[in-house]
Scaffold this motif. Structure first.
Motif, PDB file in Angstrom:
ATOM      1  N   GLY A  66      22.020 -16.579 -18.775  1.00  0.00           N
ATOM      2  CA  GLY A  66      22.355 -17.722 -19.604  1.00  0.00           C
ATOM      3  C   GLY A  66      22.806 -17.234 -20.969  1.00  0.00           C
ATOM      4  O   GLY A  66      23.734 -16.449 -21.087  1.00  0.00           O
ATOM      5  N   LYS A  67      22.109 -17.654 -22.013  1.00  0.00           N
ATOM      6  CA  LYS A  67      22.447 -17.224 -23.372  1.00  0.00           C
ATOM      7  C   LYS A  67      21.536 -16.104 -23.872  1.00  0.00           C
ATOM      8  O   LYS A  67      21.725 -15.616 -24.983  1.00  0.00           O
ATOM      9  N   ASP A  68      20.562 -15.704 -23.057  1.00  0.00           N
ATOM     10  CA  ASP A  68      19.554 -14.745 -23.509  1.00  0.00           C
ATOM     11  C   ASP A  68      19.688 -13.401 -22.807  1.00  0.00           C
ATOM     12  O   ASP A  68      20.024 -13.321 -21.620  1.00  0.00           O
ATOM     13  N   TRP A  69      19.370 -12.348 -23.549  1.00  0.00           N
ATOM     14  CA  TRP A  69      19.317 -11.003 -22.987  1.00  0.00           C
ATOM     15  C   TRP A  69      17.914 -10.722 -22.465  1.00  0.00           C
ATOM     16  O   TRP A  69      16.928 -10.945 -23.155  1.00  0.00           O
ATOM     17  N   LYS A  70      17.824 -10.214 -21.237  1.00  0.00           N
ATOM     18  CA  LYS A  70      16.549  -9.863 -20.611  1.00  0.00           C
ATOM     19  C   LYS A  70      16.519  -8.367 -20.307  1.00  0.00           C
ATOM     20  O   LYS A  70      17.493  -7.813 -19.778  1.00  0.00           O
ATOM     21  N   ALA A  71      15.418  -7.712 -20.644  1.00  0.00           N
ATOM     22  CA  ALA A  71      15.295  -6.274 -20.393  1.00  0.00           C
ATOM     23  C   ALA A  71      15.144  -6.007 -18.900  1.00  0.00           C
ATOM     24  O   ALA A  71      14.325  -6.633 -18.224  1.00  0.00           O
TER      25      ALA A  71
END
Length: 242
Positions: free
Chosen positions: A48-53
């Motif tokens: 979506g709009k978020d970065w996930k590690a």
């Protein structure tokens, strides 16, 4: 239109620039300072709009003299250092991630990631006077000149038995690599269990490199951002970084 866009991007100030919207994977490397040869590396993916590690941070090594601004997709910068051939610095900035190379018959990877099993005839040219500067070249004979032997990718050197190309000063159909601006920049296996810095590459333990390569997906336009921590914090909001 593409040429105009690239020219426009090249004159944007650093703070006004942003990651390309098509980038959905980002390898982040941060160092303590411009002169540090240690780096912390993580892989992120955009949901979506978020970065996930996708990975835990891993400590790696950079050039023995630290960092210098390289030639990537970020706006031009030169202070405090500009990457030069043989300066012992890793290129800082934002770079495309290319294909994988290695001496292994096969590796675990996404189908979309190209992998070349290198032979004795595979060269990577670091001679800036050559028209093949900073390019992979496969010749039709066994290397016999000093020039060809020096450029061989397969050197019976295990840390270079698996590598992933970092697009610093990359030659393309539109332009040649800039002479003396630095060449042959890769992720590869670290040397002496991390006790040795590099000449400009980013090195990490083999298990983490294999994990990174297995997750890189060219369909997600993966990029590598390498910066000192202070610069990363400075540009984090404007560049829309993790």
């Amino acid at each position: 239109m593409k040429i105009v866009l690239l020219l426009f991007m090249s004159i944007l100030p650093l703070a006004a620039w942003q990651l390309p919207p098509q980038c959905k994977q980002l390898v982040v490397g941060t160092a303590k300072s411009w002169n540090s040869s240690y780096v912390s590396v993580m892989l992120y993916e955009k949901k979506g709009k978020d970065w996930k590690a996708l990975t835990q941070p891993v400590t790696g090594r950079l050039g023995k003299n630290g960092l210098a601004w390289g030639r990537g997709i970020h706006p031009d910068a030169s202070k405090p250092h500009l990457k030069r051939e043989g300066d012992g610095r890793s290129p800082a900035g934002v770079f495309q991630i290319g294909q994988a190379f290695g001496s292994h018959k096969s590796i675990k990877k996404k189908r979309s990631l190209a992998y070349t099993q290198v032979t004795t005839r595979d060269l990577w040219v670091e001679d800036s006077s050559s028209p093949y500067y900073n390019r992979h070249l496969r010749i039709d004979h066994e290397p016999n000149s000093a020039w060809e032997k020096k450029a061989q990718m397969r050197q019976n050197d295990y840390p270079h038995s698996l590598k992933l190309y970092i697009g610093h000063n990359t030659a393309s159909a539109q332009q040649k690599a800039k002479p003396n601006a630095g060449s042959s920049i890769f992720f590869h296996i670290w040397r002496n269990a991390g006790k040795s810095p590099t000449a400009g590459c980013t090195t990490i333990p083999e298990s983490q490199l294999r994990q990174l390569i297995s997750k890189i997906d060219p369909r997600k336009t993966p990029l590598y951002i390498l910066l000192p921590q202070a610069e990363y914090s400075k540009f984090r909001t404007e560049w829309k970084l993790p």
